[in-house]
Design an enzyme around this catalytic site. Structure first.
Site, PDB file in Angstrom:
ATOM      1  N   GLY A 288      -0.776  30.038  26.796  1.00  0.00           N
ATOM      2  CA  GLY A 288      -0.467  30.105  25.369  1.00  0.00           C
ATOM      3  C   GLY A 288      -0.680  28.773  24.667  1.00  0.00           C
TER       4      GLY A 288
ATOM      5  N   THR B 102      10.557  29.933  24.630  1.00  0.00           N
ATOM      6  CA  THR B 102       9.977  28.609  24.915  1.00  0.00           C
ATOM      7  C   THR B 102      11.066  27.600  24.612  1.00  0.00           C
ATOM      8  OG1 THR B 102       7.652  29.116  24.427  1.00  0.00           O
ATOM      9  CG2 THR B 102       8.328  26.912  23.921  1.00  0.00           C
TER      10      THR B 102
ATOM     11  N   ARG C  90      -3.417  33.798  31.807  1.00  0.00           N
ATOM     12  CA  ARG C  90      -3.200  33.593  30.377  1.00  0.00           C
ATOM     13  C   ARG C  90      -2.409  32.287  30.121  1.00  0.00           C
ATOM     14  NH1 ARG C  90       1.285  32.727  26.718  1.00  0.00           N
ATOM     15  NH2 ARG C  90       0.728  33.595  24.709  1.00  0.00           N
TER      16      ARG C  90
ATOM     17  N   GLY D 256       1.656  32.740  21.039  1.00  0.00           N
ATOM     18  CA  GLY D 256       0.775  31.612  21.277  1.00  0.00           C
ATOM     19  C   GLY D 256      -0.640  31.795  20.767  1.00  0.00           C
TER      20      GLY D 256
END
Ligand code: ASP
Length: 327
Positions: free
Chosen positions: A221, A191, A219, A245
């Site tokens: 996070g 990230t 999905r 996450g």
């Protein structure tokens, strides 16, 4: 208490990043881009600009670089796509904007900012978020823009490990460059984020990610969730997280750190350590955060073997680090 006019911290993700994992060339490449991102944000702050603008400028550099799991270097979903998440928050007003699951936005952090400034909402997802970004003047990119060979190989490895089918290689996926080939697989994730404090004493935070390799079913996070992976308030601190996450969401990591500062009077580093080393570790989650307070203090903490990170301030030289054994 640190007396600085401005300060800024960036991260490029946490995870399995041991010294032995990176070649000297990779190590140099990562440090180079982290420094470039921090300098891009610092240039805004040095000129008297707003924390929010500094955060966006620094994150653009990281999103545009294939080494990091955000923007151009985003990881692949199990279906062989790239679904990007980002959030930005202004500590002065508590305004926030976020996007999740966008597929054609080159700089999701800018789409998040448009949500904050040009919509009555905080979080937009999927096709609607892509359409909103385009309507706001952010030119869409073709999905092939996000193809990075090392990320594709990480997807194949992950899906084989899980015994799941490997999707067809996307069209237009023949482009590769030397720099992109240096991308390291931190163990499925990564990230980017930035927190800044400007010369008026305002703080801001931003986070942008491709999420987790081989993610399925839409999905999402922590990164685009205000209070989980991203939070900023002039009453406490600005925080950006990276890590698993699901744990960050369950612990409201970013807001929990801010609350310890605001309500319990903890110093910034103590608050970061309590949430990351005690609460996150205690629950079995891995990751890290960067933080800055309105008085200019900065902090970082992580329970992984490494976190790509850099910081500088009006009275502090640039510091770039990757591994745990670095200060
Ligand atoms: N926090 C990100 C997510 O769960 C991934 C990471 O930071 O490594 O989407």
């Amino acid at each position: 208490m640190t007396q600085t006019n401005w300060s800024l911290v960036v991260h490029g993700g946490s995870g399995v990043i041991d010294r032995a994992d990176l070649t000297p060339e990779q190590d140099r490449a990562y440090r180079g881009v982290l420094a470039q991102a921090a300098e891009a944000g610092a240039a805004v702050l040095r000129a008297g600009g707003a924390a929010l603008d500094a955060v966006e400028a620094a994150i653009h550099v990281l999103e545009d670089d294939p080494l990091f799991n955000a923007g151009r270097g985003a990881v692949f979903t199990a279906e062989g796509c790239n679904e990007l998440d980002a959030a930005i928050m202004d500590g002065a007003t508590l305004e926030a904007g976020a996007v999740a699951g966008v597929t054609h936005v080159r700089n999701p952090i800018s789409a998040a900012r448009k949500v904050m400034e040009r919509s009555p909402h905080v979080l937009l997802i999927g096709r609607g978020a892509d359409a909103f970004a385009e309507a706001q003047g952010l030119t869409p990119v073709d999905s092939s823009y996000f193809f990075v060979e090392t990320r594709w190989r990480a997807l194949e490895t992950q899906l084989r490990r899980e015994g799941r089918p490997v999707p067809q290689r996307p069209a237009g996926a023949d482009r590769d460059e030397r720099h992109a080939a240096l991308a390291h697989d931190e163990g499925k994730r990564g990230t980017v984020g930035c927190v800044a404090r400007d010369s008026r004493g305002h703080v801001a935070a931003g986070t942008s990610t491709g999420g987790v390799t081989a993610k399925s079913w839409g999905r999402v996070g922590d990164s685009p969730l205000i209070g989980a992976g991203t939070y900023a308030s002039d009453a406490s601190a600005a925080i950006s997280g990276t890590g698993e996450g699901e744990y960050f969401i369950r612990l409201s990591v970013a807001r929990a750190i801010a609350a310890l500062v605001e309500l319990k009077g903890l110093g910034l580093q103590a608050a970061v350590d309590q949430v990351v080393q005690t609460e996150l570790t205690g629950l079995g989650g891995v990751g890290g955060v960067i933080a800055v307070a309105p008085d200019g203090q900065t902090a970082w903490g992580f329970n992984t073997s490494g976190m790509y990170r850099a910081r500088l301030a009006s009275d502090q030289p640039l510091e770039v680090a990757i591994y745990k054994d670095e200060p």
